[in-house]
Design an enzyme around this catalytic site. Structure first.
Site, PDB file in Angstrom:
ATOM      1  NE  ARG A  96     -14.308  11.995   4.095  1.00 25.21           N
ATOM      2  CZ  ARG A  96     -13.503  10.963   3.868  1.00 25.21           C
ATOM      3  NH1 ARG A  96     -12.198  11.081   4.037  1.00 25.21           N
ATOM      4  NH2 ARG A  96     -13.998   9.803   3.481  1.00 25.21           N
TER       5      ARG A  96
ATOM      6  CE  LYS B  45      -3.873  -2.055   2.561  1.00 24.21           C
ATOM      7  NZ  LYS B  45      -4.752  -1.951   3.761  1.00 24.21           N
TER       8      LYS B  45
HETATM    9  C1  MV4 Z   1      -6.824  -4.466   2.670  1.00 29.23           C
HETATM   10  C2  MV4 Z   1      -7.589  -5.568   2.258  1.00 29.23           C
HETATM   11  C3  MV4 Z   1      -7.193  -6.812   2.680  1.00 29.23           C
HETATM   12  N1  MV4 Z   1      -6.084  -6.951   3.445  1.00 29.23           N
HETATM   13  N2  MV4 Z   1      -5.740  -4.657   3.423  1.00 29.23           N
HETATM   14  C4  MV4 Z   1      -9.214  -1.148   0.177  1.00 29.23           C
HETATM   15  C5  MV4 Z   1      -9.360   0.297   0.463  1.00 29.23           C
HETATM   16  C6  MV4 Z   1      -8.248   0.650   1.374  1.00 29.23           C
HETATM   17  N3  MV4 Z   1      -8.700   1.559   2.354  1.00 29.23           N
HETATM   18  C7  MV4 Z   1      -7.813  -0.632   1.973  1.00 29.23           C
HETATM   19  N4  MV4 Z   1      -8.459  -1.688   1.235  1.00 29.23           N
HETATM   20  C8  MV4 Z   1      -8.233  -2.983   1.531  1.00 29.23           C
HETATM   21  N5  MV4 Z   1      -7.149  -3.219   2.321  1.00 29.23           N
HETATM   22  C9  MV4 Z   1      -5.392  -5.874   3.801  1.00 29.23           C
HETATM   23  N6  MV4 Z   1      -4.296  -6.045   4.556  1.00 29.23           N
HETATM   24  C10 MV4 Z   1      -8.713  -5.342   1.467  1.00 29.23           C
HETATM   25  C11 MV4 Z   1      -9.038  -4.047   1.089  1.00 29.23           C
HETATM   26  C12 MV4 Z   1     -10.204  -3.918   0.265  1.00 29.23           C
HETATM   27  C13 MV4 Z   1     -11.348  -3.266   0.709  1.00 29.23           C
HETATM   28  C14 MV4 Z   1     -11.411  -2.677   1.958  1.00 29.23           C
HETATM   29  C15 MV4 Z   1     -12.540  -2.019   2.384  1.00 29.23           C
HETATM   30  C16 MV4 Z   1     -13.645  -1.961   1.552  1.00 29.23           C
HETATM   31  C17 MV4 Z   1     -13.616  -2.535   0.318  1.00 29.23           C
HETATM   32  C18 MV4 Z   1     -12.472  -3.187  -0.131  1.00 29.23           C
HETATM   33  C19 MV4 Z   1     -12.448  -3.768  -1.382  1.00 29.23           C
HETATM   34  C20 MV4 Z   1     -11.323  -4.394  -1.800  1.00 29.23           C
HETATM   35  C21 MV4 Z   1     -10.202  -4.474  -0.989  1.00 29.23           C
END
Ligand code: MV4
Length: 490
Positions: free
Chosen positions: A292, A158
């Site tokens: 926010r 990320k």
């Molecule tokens: C993740 C994850 C799985 N594992 N991190 C997507 C948005 C960003 N804020 C972080 N996200 C994710 N991080 C780990 N370690 C899966 C997502 C993710 C997701 C998270 C929240 C809402 C929708 C999502 C859709 C795809 C992936």
């Protein structure tokens, strides 16, 4: 102290803030671009200033123009709404240096939460559970590989400056990690002018559950439970609800306490939201903090009978916010549908244009936050959300029934909207049963692209066949009739 607030935003949130100001006895200043001359926020504010051409960069996103408008109107505070400058630490700093109250947290708090690796480190130090992964950034591929070996694959890279789904990359093995590291870092440098990455273990099919909190300038912190925002499409939220179907009072108390501890640790002030990923076995992990007011704040207002925007402004005025945390329990089930001017059949392409006619649903427990009206031209320059339909009822099942009726009675002529898509979701048995996670739309719903590919590979079909459930072998369940789900009595 201030008695006049400039609203550095447009659309429904500008109206929401104007109303809160009026109820608090504060004067309001609207700013608008040349594309928004006929917008309701301009009409409803006490004063208005045109700040530039339609492009957001030259109007709503330009700190100089906003500050100039505040100075000529002698506004003592700026409410940024959401989006635009709401999480721009430099803008909050400029406000401060001009003696204008920025209605939000301090610049350094925004900055720390904007850097996702630093936010994670601060939360971890405050005892908030975080996703196993790197301590801070992974400067090189070798560092990333070492952390991945410790936490196990799959891992996710990320960008520290990313968020909301931007700048992320899943890697299933070391080969993908090596390739991914360089691609992700380059993309982050190009998109966010910051190549720094951190690494986490992947939480499979997580739930997105966020906690609403508030902190005043006198050390008082409260949370208002959760919002389940797992119904998303390409990181755009479609539906939010509270309580979350997977929540228990015990888990809510633990997540709420974690969120409040995190906020207290950074001396947070104002309203804020801590986003968590929740696994199927109900482990929760800090993901991001939003500094926010959020789009979906109304469901919390409806369920908890509070006014978050008024409270947010009161905090900025230095007032003490007084609640009894034990009394902050959900009194209603509330659900929001974000209604966008988009063509669902054309990959959700935005459909700016003229609203020829509009009729909104009503009745007890139905709230419509919008800024559009009959004859309004939706400009092509901004996001496509034109209304939020919010319902509340004593139970989730009743809220679903209310939402179905409200969607059926929401008439918008002139532009296609996402209302039909919402109607499909509210007819889906898994949604009705509360069985969904962030993979719901992708796995349980037809995807146009997938459908097109499958159709090409199939032998001749009659028109219409293979349009819907045939596109996805999992989407075989039938909609349930309304009466079936109402098992409870008041
Ligand atoms: C993740 C994850 C799985 N594992 N991190 C997507 C948005 C960003 N804020 C972080 N996200 C994710 N991080 C780990 N370690 C899966 C997502 C993710 C997701 C998270 C929240 C809402 C929708 C999502 C859709 C795809 C992936």
């Amino acid at each position: 102290m201030f008695d006049k607030v400039l609203i550095a935003n447009r659309g429904e949130i500008a109206l929401r803030v104007i109303r809160a100001c009026q109820e608090l006895g504060l004067k309001t200043v609207a700013v608008y671009s040349e594309a928004d001359r006929d917008a309701l926020h301009v009409r409803f504010a006490d004063e208005d200033v045109c700040i530039g051409p339609p492009a957001a960069n030259l109007s709503y996103l330009d700190p100089k123009r906003i500050i100039a408008a505040a100075e000529v109107t002698n506004a003592g505070a700026i409410h940024p709404g959401y989006g635009f400058l709401a999480e721009n630490a430099d803008f909050a700093e400029v406000c401060e240096s001009c003696g204008i109250e920025f209605i939000g947290p301090k610049p350094d708090q925004i900055r720390k939460m904007g850097d996702k690796a630093s936010a994670k480190a601060l939360m971890k130090a405050a005892g908030v559970p975080v996703i196993p992964g790197s301590e801070g950034i992974v400067p090189t591929f070798a560092d990333a590989r070492d952390v991945a070996d410790q936490v196990g694959y799959p891992v996710i890279l990320k960008a520290v400056a990313g968020g909301g789904g931007k700048g992320m990359r899943i890697c299933r093995d070391v080969a993908e990690l090596e390739r991914g590291f360089h691609i992700c870092s380059t993309e982050a440098a190009n998109s966010f002018s910051n190549p720094d990455l951190y690494l986490e273990k992947v939480i499979v099919n997580p739930h997105h559950v966020e906690i609403q909190l508030i902190g005043d300038t006198h050390g008082n912190y409260y949370h208002f439970g959760e919002r389940d925002c797992s119904i998303q499409r390409r990181h755009q939220k479609l539906i939010e609800e509270t309580p979350s179907p997977l929540m228990t009072p015990e888990l809510r108390a633990r997540m709420g306490e974690a969120a409040v501890n995190g906020a207290r640790a950074v001396d947070y002030r104002g309203v804020g939201t801590i986003e968590f990923l929740v696994s199927d076995d109900l482990e929760f992990y800090f993901m991001e903090m939003n500094t926010r007011i959020q789009v979906e704040h109304p469901i919390t207002e409806e369920a908890y009978e509070v006014d978050l925007v008024q409270d947010q402004i009161r905090v900025a005025m230095g007032e003490t916010v007084k609640y009894n945390q034990s009394e902050l329990v959900p009194k209603w089930a509330s659900i929001e549908c974000r209604i966008n001017a988009e063509d669902v059949e054309k990959d959700f392409r935005p459909t700016p244009g003229r609203i020829e006619a509009i009729s909104v649903p009503g009745g007890p427990g139905v709230r419509v936050d919008k800024a559009v009206y009959a004859g309004y031209m939706i400009p092509p320059f901004y996001d496509s959300m034109i209304a939020k339909l919010i319902v509340r009822a004593r139970t989730r099942d009743k809220a679903i029934i209310k939402m179905r009726g409200a969607l059926d009675q929401f008439i918008i002529q002139g532009v296609p909207t996402t209302i039909p898509f919402h109607q499909e979701i509210f007819a889906h048995p898994d949604f009705v049963a509360g069985k969904y996670d962030t993979s719901f739309i992708e796995t349980k719903f037809r995807r146009k692209e997938a459908a097109d590919i499958k159709k090409k590979n199939l032998t001749m079909k009659r028109p219409g066949e293979g349009d819907t459930d045939a596109a996805d072998s999992e989407a075989t369940s039938e909609p349930v009739p309304v009466g079936v789900i109402d098992k409870d009595s008041e």
